[in-house]
Write a protein that holds these residues in place. Structure first.
Motif, mmCIF file in Angstrom:
data_model
loop_
_atom_site.group_PDB
_atom_site.id
_atom_site.type_symbol
_atom_site.label_atom_id
_atom_site.label_comp_id
_atom_site.label_asym_id
_atom_site.label_seq_id
_atom_site.Cartn_x
_atom_site.Cartn_y
_atom_site.Cartn_z
ATOM 1 N N ARG A 125 -0.880 8.666 1.946
ATOM 2 C CA ARG A 125 -1.213 9.487 0.777
ATOM 3 C C ARG A 125 -1.167 8.658 -0.497
ATOM 4 N NH1 ARG A 125 2.134 14.897 -0.092
ATOM 5 N NH2 ARG A 125 0.876 15.391 1.743
ATOM 6 N N THR A 126 -0.073 7.902 -0.701
ATOM 7 C CA THR A 126 0.051 7.089 -1.913
ATOM 8 C C THR A 126 -0.986 5.973 -1.929
ATOM 9 O OG1 THR A 126 2.422 7.544 -1.880
ATOM 10 C CG2 THR A 126 1.666 5.779 -3.319
ATOM 11 N N ALA A 127 -1.230 5.360 -0.772
ATOM 12 C CA ALA A 127 -2.231 4.287 -0.716
ATOM 13 C C ALA A 127 -3.622 4.807 -1.065
ATOM 14 C CB ALA A 127 -2.236 3.674 0.690
ATOM 15 N N LEU A 128 -3.969 6.006 -0.609
ATOM 16 C CA LEU A 128 -5.276 6.583 -0.939
ATOM 17 C C LEU A 128 -5.394 6.845 -2.437
ATOM 18 C CD1 LEU A 128 -5.659 9.020 2.069
ATOM 19 C CD2 LEU A 128 -7.148 7.086 1.559
ATOM 20 N N ILE A 129 -4.305 7.261 -3.076
ATOM 21 C CA ILE A 129 -4.336 7.467 -4.522
ATOM 22 C C ILE A 129 -4.534 6.136 -5.235
ATOM 23 C CG2 ILE A 129 -2.924 8.150 -6.504
ATOM 24 C CD1 ILE A 129 -1.711 10.323 -4.741
ATOM 25 N N LEU A 130 -3.853 5.077 -4.786
ATOM 26 C CA LEU A 130 -4.035 3.761 -5.390
ATOM 27 C C LEU A 130 -5.473 3.270 -5.239
ATOM 28 C CD1 LEU A 130 -0.730 2.008 -4.240
ATOM 29 C CD2 LEU A 130 -1.348 2.669 -6.578
ATOM 30 N N LEU A 131 -6.075 3.521 -4.078
ATOM 31 C CA LEU A 131 -7.454 3.070 -3.855
ATOM 32 C C LEU A 131 -8.457 3.859 -4.685
ATOM 33 C CD1 LEU A 131 -7.386 2.490 0.015
ATOM 34 C CD2 LEU A 131 -7.511 0.760 -1.781
ATOM 35 N N ARG A 132 -8.075 5.038 -5.185
ATOM 36 C CA ARG A 132 -8.966 5.794 -6.067
ATOM 37 C C ARG A 132 -8.894 5.309 -7.506
ATOM 38 N NH1 ARG A 132 -6.774 10.855 -6.384
ATOM 39 N NH2 ARG A 132 -8.337 11.261 -7.970
ATOM 40 N N MET A 133 -7.855 4.555 -7.838
ATOM 41 C CA MET A 133 -7.707 4.023 -9.189
ATOM 42 C C MET A 133 -8.592 2.789 -9.352
ATOM 43 S SD MET A 133 -3.575 4.611 -9.449
ATOM 44 C CE MET A 133 -3.442 4.236 -11.197
ATOM 45 N N PRO A 134 -8.970 2.421 -10.575
ATOM 46 C CA PRO A 134 -9.887 1.270 -10.765
ATOM 47 C C PRO A 134 -9.295 -0.014 -10.185
ATOM 48 C CG PRO A 134 -9.611 2.533 -12.797
ATOM 49 C CD PRO A 134 -8.605 3.069 -11.842
ATOM 50 N N LEU A 143 -7.516 -10.095 3.427
ATOM 51 C CA LEU A 143 -7.195 -10.485 4.804
ATOM 52 C C LEU A 143 -6.280 -11.709 4.834
ATOM 53 C CD1 LEU A 143 -10.607 -9.922 6.624
ATOM 54 C CD2 LEU A 143 -8.626 -8.409 6.501
ATOM 55 N N ARG A 144 -6.424 -12.612 3.884
ATOM 56 C CA ARG A 144 -5.507 -13.762 3.832
ATOM 57 C C ARG A 144 -4.081 -13.297 3.550
ATOM 58 N NH1 ARG A 144 -10.077 -16.128 1.435
ATOM 59 N NH2 ARG A 144 -9.385 -15.604 -0.671
ATOM 60 N N GLU A 145 -3.952 -12.345 2.622
ATOM 61 C CA GLU A 145 -2.632 -11.793 2.337
ATOM 62 C C GLU A 145 -2.064 -11.048 3.550
ATOM 63 O OE1 GLU A 145 -0.360 -11.647 -0.351
ATOM 64 O OE2 GLU A 145 -1.495 -13.481 -0.771
ATOM 65 N N HIS A 146 -2.926 -10.320 4.250
ATOM 66 C CA HIS A 146 -2.467 -9.576 5.434
ATOM 67 C C HIS A 146 -2.054 -10.536 6.546
ATOM 68 C CE1 HIS A 146 -2.211 -6.289 8.315
ATOM 69 N NE2 HIS A 146 -2.999 -6.963 9.129
ATOM 70 N N ALA A 147 -2.785 -11.641 6.710
ATOM 71 C CA ALA A 147 -2.419 -12.625 7.740
ATOM 72 C C ALA A 147 -1.087 -13.295 7.400
ATOM 73 C CB ALA A 147 -3.527 -13.661 7.888
ATOM 74 N N ARG A 148 -0.825 -13.499 6.112
ATOM 75 C CA ARG A 148 0.446 -14.113 5.702
ATOM 76 C C ARG A 148 1.619 -13.176 5.972
ATOM 77 N NH1 ARG A 148 3.675 -13.768 1.453
ATOM 78 N NH2 ARG A 148 2.300 -12.298 0.386
ATOM 79 N N ALA A 149 1.455 -11.895 5.595
ATOM 80 C CA ALA A 149 2.496 -10.889 5.819
ATOM 81 C C ALA A 149 1.793 -9.547 5.944
ATOM 82 C CB ALA A 149 3.502 -10.873 4.668
ATOM 83 N N PRO A 150 1.771 -8.960 7.147
ATOM 84 C CA PRO A 150 0.976 -7.738 7.361
ATOM 85 C C PRO A 150 1.353 -6.611 6.400
ATOM 86 C CG PRO A 150 1.678 -8.647 9.449
ATOM 87 C CD PRO A 150 2.372 -9.443 8.399
ATOM 88 N N LEU A 151 0.328 -5.886 5.953
ATOM 89 C CA LEU A 151 0.522 -4.726 5.092
ATOM 90 C C LEU A 151 1.197 -3.597 5.867
ATOM 91 C CD1 LEU A 151 -2.987 -4.742 3.408
ATOM 92 C CD2 LEU A 151 -0.833 -5.245 2.260
ATOM 93 N N PRO A 152 1.866 -2.663 5.182
ATOM 94 C CA PRO A 152 2.463 -1.516 5.880
ATOM 95 C C PRO A 152 1.398 -0.685 6.584
ATOM 96 C CG PRO A 152 3.225 -1.644 3.600
ATOM 97 C CD PRO A 152 2.115 -2.634 3.738
ATOM 98 N N PRO A 153 1.762 -0.007 7.686
ATOM 99 C CA PRO A 153 0.775 0.807 8.411
ATOM 100 C C PRO A 153 0.090 1.850 7.536
ATOM 101 C CG PRO A 153 2.768 0.556 9.707
ATOM 102 C CD PRO A 153 3.063 -0.029 8.372
ATOM 103 N N GLY A 154 0.811 2.469 6.594
ATOM 104 C CA GLY A 154 0.187 3.462 5.717
ATOM 105 C C GLY A 154 -0.906 2.856 4.865
ATOM 106 N N ALA A 155 -0.686 1.614 4.392
ATOM 107 C CA ALA A 155 -1.708 0.943 3.590
ATOM 108 C C ALA A 155 -2.921 0.580 4.441
ATOM 109 C CB ALA A 155 -1.116 -0.311 2.946
ATOM 110 N N VAL A 156 -2.678 0.101 5.666
ATOM 111 C CA VAL A 156 -3.799 -0.239 6.551
ATOM 112 C C VAL A 156 -4.612 1.009 6.881
ATOM 113 C CG1 VAL A 156 -4.405 -1.130 8.827
ATOM 114 C CG2 VAL A 156 -2.596 -2.232 7.510
ATOM 115 N N GLU A 157 -3.931 2.116 7.161
ATOM 116 C CA GLU A 157 -4.637 3.356 7.470
ATOM 117 C C GLU A 157 -5.506 3.798 6.303
ATOM 118 O OE1 GLU A 157 -3.617 7.970 8.795
ATOM 119 O OE2 GLU A 157 -2.017 6.464 8.675
ATOM 120 N N ALA A 158 -4.980 3.706 5.082
ATOM 121 C CA ALA A 158 -5.756 4.091 3.906
ATOM 122 C C ALA A 158 -6.946 3.165 3.692
ATOM 123 C CB ALA A 158 -4.855 4.091 2.673
ATOM 124 N N LEU A 159 -6.762 1.868 3.941
ATOM 125 C CA LEU A 159 -7.881 0.924 3.784
ATOM 126 C C LEU A 159 -8.977 1.205 4.808
ATOM 127 C CD1 LEU A 159 -5.818 -2.310 3.103
ATOM 128 C CD2 LEU A 159 -7.513 -1.325 1.553
#
Length: 435
Positions: A125-134, A143-159
């Motif tokens: 829910r919070t990740a979807l709100i962030l993605l609606r912001m500019p 993807l480079r950042e995700h390969a270095r340290a994976p994003l939380p599952p909620g953030a991946v789901e929102a992406l």
């Protein structure tokens, strides 16, 4: 204009193709759909219970008419639109004052957005709100950042839901080998990707990492929240079996080693299966016991010494009765359900021995029509039947698209069992292994 007989034949072919699509690899699914002549695709997309892979491939490669019929198919459960909270649900929600105070109004660079997703987006829910912001989102940097340290599952789901990322980037986001093996809601991005028609189960098996996640997705316990429904669970089970069946075969030593190696293996499940089959030694400290993985592999592994079924002569009678339908369909369903409850039959027995073959592949014909695919009250029988059908199809047809097409054309009018159909299609001996 087609005659009534031609129309009936088209509907029957669509129904039988829908049954076969449950058990075929996704490249075979795409090839079978391409071979259908009008009006079979219309009946397939409009009237049939479609497996997730078929829906995904039709949304990806089908015509506008295919997508039109799928969007209005009441049997397409949870797809093509996401099932549990999606972007539309939060489109009217404004960011809370606390969130605005913490993150600012934007716009955000990719680095800033990634940092915010790590800090605030444990829930989609919070990740979807962030993605609606500019913001400015660069997939390569993300993807480079995700390969270095994976994003939380909620953030991946929102992406996956609202990031507008290409499919290759979505697959890369499911690779979490650089992070913790487990975490709360780790499975949600994979289930969401299938549920929204973005990826097939075969693509999940090929790209989800670490391999332990893939094995657990093949036997995900049913609880509240975003989980597999029964057909999706069966389809994921089939995809995991396809990845393991050929490299591991029925060697009990390899299957026993699988959960111990998977617990510390960072790569994908096909990479782990190839390493096991080649005898590659495990890295130091990479072999350990995980009870959840052991349970998942026990469910997926072939039975080396199946239990002796109950009731010798009663079981023989039950097996024979599968070839002699009762006077009415309701009576037939009651008899099969009673035999399942008394352990005289299993779902695998029904697939091997029930006639005609198209009824054996349709659980509604022997468990009753419940009007909804996740509400069968015998889920173990359904999963066992699907697994046995997968085994029979894989042994007889493999990846041969032409053989799958011959089976689809023969299935509507074939009066024998499924092993007899496959033997006729392949011009070989029966692949049945009657106990």
């Amino acid at each position: 204009m087609p005659t009534a007989e031609e129309d009936r034949a088209s509907r029957e072919l669509a129904r039988c193709v829908a049954h076969l699509l449950r058990h075929a690899p996704h490249h075979v699914v795409a090839a079978l759909i391409d071979r259908l002549d009008a009006p079979v695709p219309k009946y397939l997309c409009r009237d049939q219970w479609l497996p997730a892979a078929a829906v995904t491939l039709l949304l990806r490669h089908g015509t506008d008419a295919d997508r039109h019929y799928i969007a209005r198919n009441p049997h397409v459960v949870g797809r093509p639109l996401p099932g549990l909270p999606g972007p539309a649900l939060y489109a009217a929600r404004r960011p809370s004052p606390e969130l605005l105070h913490a993150v600012g109004p934007g716009p955000f660079t990719t680095g800033e957005l990634t940092t915010l997703l790590r800090r605030h987006a444990r829930r989609p829910r919070t990740a979807l709100i962030l993605l609606r912001m500019p913001h400015d989102l660069d997939p390569g940097e993300l993807l480079r950042e995700h390969a270095r340290a994976p994003l939380p599952p909620g953030a991946v789901e929102a992406l996956l839901l609202a990031g507008g990322l290409p499919r290759r980037a979505c697959l890369a986001l499911l690779d979490a080998r650089g992070g913790r093996t487990y975490g709360r809601h780790w499975y949600r991005p994979a289930v969401r990707a299938v549920r929204m028609g973005l990826l097939t189960c075969d693509e999940l098996v090929a790209h989800v990492a670490p391999a332990a996640h893939t094995l657990l997705l093949g036997h995900l316990p049913v609880t509240r929240g975003l989980r597999w429904n029964l057909p999706e669970q069966a389809e994921m089970q089939s995809a995991v079996h396809r990845a393991l069946r050929r490299p591991l075969g029925e060697d009990p030593r390899l299957w026993a080693e699988l959960p111990r190696r998977a617990a510390g293996f960072p790569g994908t499940l096909p990479e782990l299966a190839a390493a096991l089959a080649a005898g590659v030694p495990a890295a130091p400290g990479a072999v350990r016991h995980d009870p959840a993985l052991a349970r998942a592999v026990r469910h997926l592994a072939p039975e080396t010494a199946p239990l002796e079924p109950a009731g010798a002569w009663e079981r023989e009678l039950a097996l024979v009765s599968l070839a002699v339908p009762m006077d009415t369909a309701a009576e037939d369903v009651r008899w099969v359900r009673d035999c399942l409850d008394r352990s005289l039959l299993t779902g695998a027995d029904v697939v091997r021995h029930k006639v005609p073959a198209c009824w054996a592949l349709d659980e509604d014909q022997w468990l009753g029509d419940i009007g909804h695919p996740d509400r069968h009250d015998r889920p173990a029988a359904v999963l066992a039947a699907r697994a046995e059908a997968d085994r029979l199809f894989d042994a007889a047809l493999g990846d041969d698209v032409e053989a799958w097409w011959r089976a689809a054309r023969a299935l509507p009018d074939f009066a024998g069992t499924l092993p007899e159909l496959l033997a006729r299609v392949t011009d070989g001996d029966s692949v049945s292994k009657r106990p």
